[in-house]
Design a protein around this motif. Structure first.
Motif, PDB file in Angstrom:
ATOM      1  N   GLU A 160       0.835  -1.202   0.000  1.00 10.60           N
ATOM      2  CA  GLU A 160       0.000   0.000   0.000  1.00 10.60           C
ATOM      3  C   GLU A 160       0.871   1.254   0.000  1.00 10.60           C
ATOM      4  O   GLU A 160       1.797   1.367   0.797  1.00 10.60           O
ATOM      5  CB  GLU A 160      -0.917   0.023   1.225  1.00 10.60           C
ATOM      6  CG  GLU A 160      -1.946  -1.088   1.245  1.00 10.60           C
ATOM      7  CD  GLU A 160      -2.866  -0.960   2.448  1.00 10.60           C
ATOM      8  OE1 GLU A 160      -3.592   0.047   2.521  1.00 10.60           O
ATOM      9  OE2 GLU A 160      -2.844  -1.855   3.311  1.00 10.60           O
ATOM     10  N   GLN A 161       0.553   2.167  -0.880  1.00 14.36           N
ATOM     11  CA  GLN A 161       1.254   3.447  -0.918  1.00 14.36           C
ATOM     12  C   GLN A 161       0.426   4.459  -0.145  1.00 14.36           C
ATOM     13  O   GLN A 161      -0.737   4.708  -0.480  1.00 14.36           O
ATOM     14  CB  GLN A 161       1.452   3.910  -2.369  1.00 14.36           C
ATOM     15  CG  GLN A 161       2.381   5.113  -2.475  1.00 14.36           C
ATOM     16  CD  GLN A 161       2.752   5.421  -3.918  1.00 14.36           C
ATOM     17  OE1 GLN A 161       2.368   4.690  -4.829  1.00 14.36           O
ATOM     18  NE2 GLN A 161       3.481   6.505  -4.120  1.00 14.36           N
ATOM     19  N   VAL A 162       1.004   5.022   0.892  1.00 19.00           N
ATOM     20  CA  VAL A 162       0.266   5.957   1.740  1.00 19.00           C
ATOM     21  C   VAL A 162       1.069   7.242   1.929  1.00 19.00           C
ATOM     22  O   VAL A 162       2.283   7.265   1.733  1.00 19.00           O
ATOM     23  CB  VAL A 162      -0.036   5.342   3.130  1.00 19.00           C
ATOM     24  CG1 VAL A 162      -0.893   4.088   2.990  1.00 19.00           C
ATOM     25  CG2 VAL A 162       1.247   5.039   3.902  1.00 19.00           C
ATOM     26  N   GLU A 163       0.355   8.282   2.329  1.00 19.65           N
ATOM     27  CA  GLU A 163       1.012   9.542   2.710  1.00 19.65           C
ATOM     28  C   GLU A 163       1.165   9.526   4.229  1.00 19.65           C
ATOM     29  O   GLU A 163       0.183   9.384   4.953  1.00 19.65           O
ATOM     30  CB  GLU A 163       0.171  10.736   2.274  1.00 19.65           C
ATOM     31  CG  GLU A 163       0.774  12.083   2.686  1.00 19.65           C
ATOM     32  CD  GLU A 163      -0.154  13.269   2.453  1.00 19.65           C
ATOM     33  OE1 GLU A 163       0.159  14.350   2.976  1.00 19.65           O
ATOM     34  OE2 GLU A 163      -1.182  13.098   1.776  1.00 19.65           O
ATOM     35  N   ILE A 164       2.396   9.657   4.687  1.00 20.31           N
ATOM     36  CA  ILE A 164       2.659   9.656   6.125  1.00 20.31           C
ATOM     37  C   ILE A 164       2.631  11.089   6.657  1.00 20.31           C
ATOM     38  O   ILE A 164       3.301  11.972   6.115  1.00 20.31           O
ATOM     39  CB  ILE A 164       4.030   9.017   6.445  1.00 20.31           C
ATOM     40  CG1 ILE A 164       4.104   7.587   5.904  1.00 20.31           C
ATOM     41  CG2 ILE A 164       4.289   9.047   7.949  1.00 20.31           C
ATOM     42  CD1 ILE A 164       3.195   6.591   6.570  1.00 20.31           C
TER      43      ILE A 164
END
Length: 207
Positions: free
Chosen positions: A131-135
């Motif tokens: 999963e590509q997420v914005e931290i």
């Protein structure tokens, strides 16, 4: 270099449990030690100096050699990735890192956001999940993020789960169990190996 063995320890729960462990291991720490507001406390009769710090700073002090050894949570070691030797699991201050959020909500498909004070741990975990997420890095009140719409999920330390529950959040996934570890500066381990090995031996017998 001081003959005292310098130990960096976090204030709070870990400090209380670590002091109890040191006493069980035979170290005579004065009663006033527990309530002192000093940041540096010498116990010369035991050949020890204590530096009391924020939990996130312990491994930094040990890596840079201002402390010979330290007691740090595994969460800090995973996040900070400092150049220290991890010699012993002290099995105190048990908790775990988890993913949490509001109940019955799905992650945003377009730009899922995760709030945490553990950006490296969170990024690595979600990458492993594909999963590509914005931290979003926060330093406190992580539980607030999904409530006010700042994030879809949070990654945080969970001890009893009470804080999540009181804020209407649920746990979605458990990332990793966390306990406190005894860590050592590599240079100090060469110079003060006898003192350090003695402490490791004494602590390992009471863990």
């Amino acid at each position: 270099m001081s003959n005292l063995l310098t130990i960096a320890m976090p204030k709070g729960r870990i400090f209380i449990e670590a002091v109890e462990l040191l006493r069980k291991a035979g170290y005579k720490l004065p009663p006033e030690f527990d309530d002192s507001r000093k940041l540096i406390i010498d116990v010369p009769e035991e050949g020890l100096r204590f530096i009391l710090s924020k939990p996130m700073d312990v491994a930094t002090y040990v890596e840079h050699g201002v402390a010979d050894v330290g007691i740090a949570g595994k969460d800090v070691l995973l996040e900070e990735e400092r150049d220290v030797y991890e010699l012993l699991d002290l099995k105190i201050s048990y908790c775990y890192l988890a993913v949490a959020g509001l109940p019955d909500t799905k992650m945003n498909d377009v730009a899922p956001r995760v709030a945490t004070k553990y950006p490296n741990v969170a990024e690595a975990y979600f990458r492993e999940q594909g999963e590509q997420v914005e931290i979003i890095k926060l330093n406190g009140s992580i539980e607030l993020a999904p409530i006010i719409g700042l994030s879809d999920r949070i990654v945080d330390i969970v001890s009893t789960g009470r804080t999540l529950k009181e804020n209407g959040l649920v746990e979605y996934e458990r990332i990793k169990d966390v306990t406190s570890r005894f860590v050592v500066n590599p240079v100090s381990y060469r110079i003060k190996d006898r003192q350090i090995d003695d402490m490791v031996k004494r602590l390992s017998e009471v863990v």
